[in-house]
Design a protein around this motif. Structure first.
Motif, PDB file in Angstrom:
ATOM      1  N   LEU A 104       0.827  -1.206   0.000  1.00  0.00           N
ATOM      2  CA  LEU A 104       0.000   0.000   0.000  1.00  0.00           C
ATOM      3  C   LEU A 104       0.863   1.259   0.000  1.00  0.00           C
ATOM      4  N   LEU A 105       1.933   1.269   0.766  1.00  0.00           N
ATOM      5  CA  LEU A 105       2.801   2.442   0.781  1.00  0.00           C
ATOM      6  C   LEU A 105       3.426   2.665  -0.591  1.00  0.00           C
ATOM      7  N   LEU A 106       3.828   1.585  -1.262  1.00  0.00           N
ATOM      8  CA  LEU A 106       4.387   1.704  -2.608  1.00  0.00           C
ATOM      9  C   LEU A 106       3.349   2.291  -3.560  1.00  0.00           C
ATOM     10  N   ALA A 107       2.111   1.808  -3.462  1.00  0.00           N
ATOM     11  CA  ALA A 107       1.034   2.331  -4.315  1.00  0.00           C
ATOM     12  C   ALA A 107       0.802   3.811  -4.035  1.00  0.00           C
ATOM     13  N   ARG A 124      -4.749  -8.116  13.456  1.00  0.00           N
ATOM     14  CA  ARG A 124      -4.707  -8.180  11.987  1.00  0.00           C
ATOM     15  C   ARG A 124      -5.929  -7.499  11.377  1.00  0.00           C
ATOM     16  N   VAL A 125      -7.108  -7.781  11.927  1.00  0.00           N
ATOM     17  CA  VAL A 125      -8.336  -7.158  11.424  1.00  0.00           C
ATOM     18  C   VAL A 125      -8.300  -5.652  11.666  1.00  0.00           C
ATOM     19  N   LEU A 126      -7.817  -5.252  12.834  1.00  0.00           N
ATOM     20  CA  LEU A 126      -7.725  -3.827  13.147  1.00  0.00           C
ATOM     21  C   LEU A 126      -6.812  -3.099  12.169  1.00  0.00           C
ATOM     22  N   ALA A 127      -5.650  -3.674  11.885  1.00  0.00           N
ATOM     23  CA  ALA A 127      -4.696  -3.040  10.975  1.00  0.00           C
ATOM     24  C   ALA A 127      -5.281  -2.895   9.570  1.00  0.00           C
ATOM     25  N   PHE A 142       2.675   2.325   9.227  1.00  0.00           N
ATOM     26  CA  PHE A 142       2.384   1.690  10.513  1.00  0.00           C
ATOM     27  C   PHE A 142       1.229   0.702  10.403  1.00  0.00           C
ATOM     28  N   ALA A 143       0.249   0.986   9.545  1.00  0.00           N
ATOM     29  CA  ALA A 143      -0.837   0.016   9.343  1.00  0.00           C
ATOM     30  C   ALA A 143      -0.279  -1.286   8.768  1.00  0.00           C
ATOM     31  N   GLU A 144       0.613  -1.157   7.776  1.00  0.00           N
ATOM     32  CA  GLU A 144       1.239  -2.356   7.198  1.00  0.00           C
ATOM     33  C   GLU A 144       2.117  -3.070   8.223  1.00  0.00           C
ATOM     34  N   LYS A 145       2.881  -2.312   8.978  1.00  0.00           N
ATOM     35  CA  LYS A 145       3.769  -2.907   9.984  1.00  0.00           C
ATOM     36  C   LYS A 145       2.960  -3.624  11.049  1.00  0.00           C
TER      37      LYS A 145
END
Length: 441
Positions: A234-237, A384-387, A370-373
């Motif tokens: 997602l960060l790359l996108a 996992r669901v929260l992120a 941070f969401a990905e991490k």
């Protein structure tokens, strides 16, 4: 990172929960032409900020050094600090100071107070359910009212009063709460799953009848964002999108190519039939689309004159009309409602300069990281669901704020800062959950 709240229903948490419940119900009230507020949520923001500030002073350990030095908070403080600089050079200082006060309440009540409350997972569960139930109530009222008008496109804004200014704000909050509802459904036991499925269907029906093109597009974007985050792409996108947007902006500004998109004044009208409205949008003849181009052209030209510190927070309306081009004007260019540029990123560049825009883009990028991490390091299904839920909402917010400017509104700004509060909680150190049939989020 944060000390644990022993009781979900402590008086401090109850005030925070009341604020969340009030968000969908709050309405704008103007004391005068220049002074207005949102009732009751803005009053509750001030109260929550004061209560949690007092709690912090009385119990300094509520905020650890690790929390204060969290990269998300540091970037936000840089942005906030630059806002102070832009106020010093503001063309209308008093208007900018009022903006700063409101911004402080948002940060205090949703981000800092949220970081304390969300140190207890049970409070996250309660907050999600309260927000969903509160929004559900407004959705049911709206559908009932709208149904009395045979769900006509021209009557959607009327059906939302007094809770939402227009269907854009309503649909934006609704679409951002759909990932939350899906998360609750996923983490629910068999007893609740069917009810949550019905609620999600109802939210989707309400989203359809909101007749908001931006929110419709945001829904699949949210799913794509969650999937990309699960693959850590997602960060790359996000970076690729920024680069492509910059290239497009450079290309369209060269040799005045943007003038090719100037609308015809007589054909840019408001269509009461949604089918005609959609066709007009496709042909770039819808008045809202045409007026958006008008504001964007004026906004880009404004940045060129004050690219370092901007014109000052909340000063776009006061300054933009001399920069608009007659070829782009529409019959609603009078802007009696004092709306802004309809692009939060451009608005930030206009009012706080290019440095302000850079800090904002860095903040979104850090939230994505941070969401990905958090997803990759998650030790439980809950985390996992929260992120992924946060990643989906961030994707939606990016799109919605490219087409509008909603971060400074109580309905969407609250969700933005709540997501940030959830990201800075120490979820990677939490133990694994056992769902045992109860709602986890």
């Amino acid at each position: 990172m944060l000390t644990e709240n022993r009781s979900a229903w402590s008086w401090r948490n109850i005030i925070f929960f009341l604020l969340l419940i009030s968000l969908p119900f709050s309405f704008e009230y103007h004391f005068s032409a220049s002074l207005g507020t949102d009732i009751p949520d803005e009053l509750l923001m001030v109260l929550v900020s004061f209560v949690f500030l007092a709690s912090w002073i009385y119990h300094p350990k509520l905020f650890s050094l690790a929390l204060i030095l969290h990269p998300l908070l540091l970037i936000l403080f840089l942005l906030f600090g630059w806002t102070l600089v832009s106020i010093i050079f503001s063309t209308h200082p008093w208007i900018s100071i009022k903006f700063l006060l409101a911004k402080s309440w948002y940060i205090g009540s949703f981000l800092l107070a949220g970081a304390i409350v969300f140190s207890d997972r049970n409070n996250i569960r309660i907050s999600a359910v309260l927000l969903i139930v509160s929004m559900l109530t407004v959705v049911l009222i709206t559908l009932f009212r709208h149904g009395s008008y045979d769900f006509q496109f021209a009557c959607i804004n009327k059906s939302l009063q007094p809770f939402f200014r227009n269907h854009v704000n309503y649909s934006a909050m609704l679409v951002c709460l759909i990932p939350v509802s899906i998360a609750v459904w996923k983490m629910s036991g068999p007893r609740y799953k069917n009810w949550m499925a019905l609620l999600i269907i109802l939210f989707l029906v309400a989203l359809f009848f909101s007749y908001s093109r931006g929110a419709w597009l945001a829904l699949p974007i949210g799913f794509i964002a969650a999937w990309l985050a699960s693959k850590r792409k997602l960060l790359l996108a996000y970076i690729i999108t920024l680069v492509l947007t910059g290239i497009l902006l450079f290309w369209i500004s060269r040799e005045d190519r943007y003038l090719q998109f100037a609308p015809e004044y007589k054909t840019t009208i408001f269509h009461e039939d949604f089918r005609e409205h959609w066709i007009a949008t496709y042909n770039l003849k819808d008045v809202s689309t045409a007026e958006r181009f008008n504001r964007w052209v004026a906004g880009v030209r404004m940045v060129g004159d004050h690219w370092v510190t901007g014109y000052g927070p909340n000063c776009f309306y006061e300054e933009y009309k001399p920069y608009s081009i007659p070829a782009f004007k529409t019959w609603v260019s009078r802007n009696d409602e004092h709306s802004t540029v309809h692009n939060y990123f451009l608005l930030t560049a206009i009012e706080q300069g290019i440095p302000g825009l850079i800090f904002l883009l860095l903040l979104f990028g850090a939230m994505i990281w941070f969401a990905e991490k958090n997803y990759q390091l998650a030790r439980s299904e809950f985390d996992r669901v929260l992120a992924l839920t946060i990643a989906a909402i961030i994707g939606m917010l990016l799109l919605l704020n490219f087409l509008s400017d909603l971060i400074e509104t109580d309905k969407i700004g609250s969700i933005f800062f709540l997501c940030m509060a959830l990201l800075i909680r120490n979820n990677d150190q939490a133990p694994s959950d056992k769902t045992n049939g109860h709602v986890i989020i």
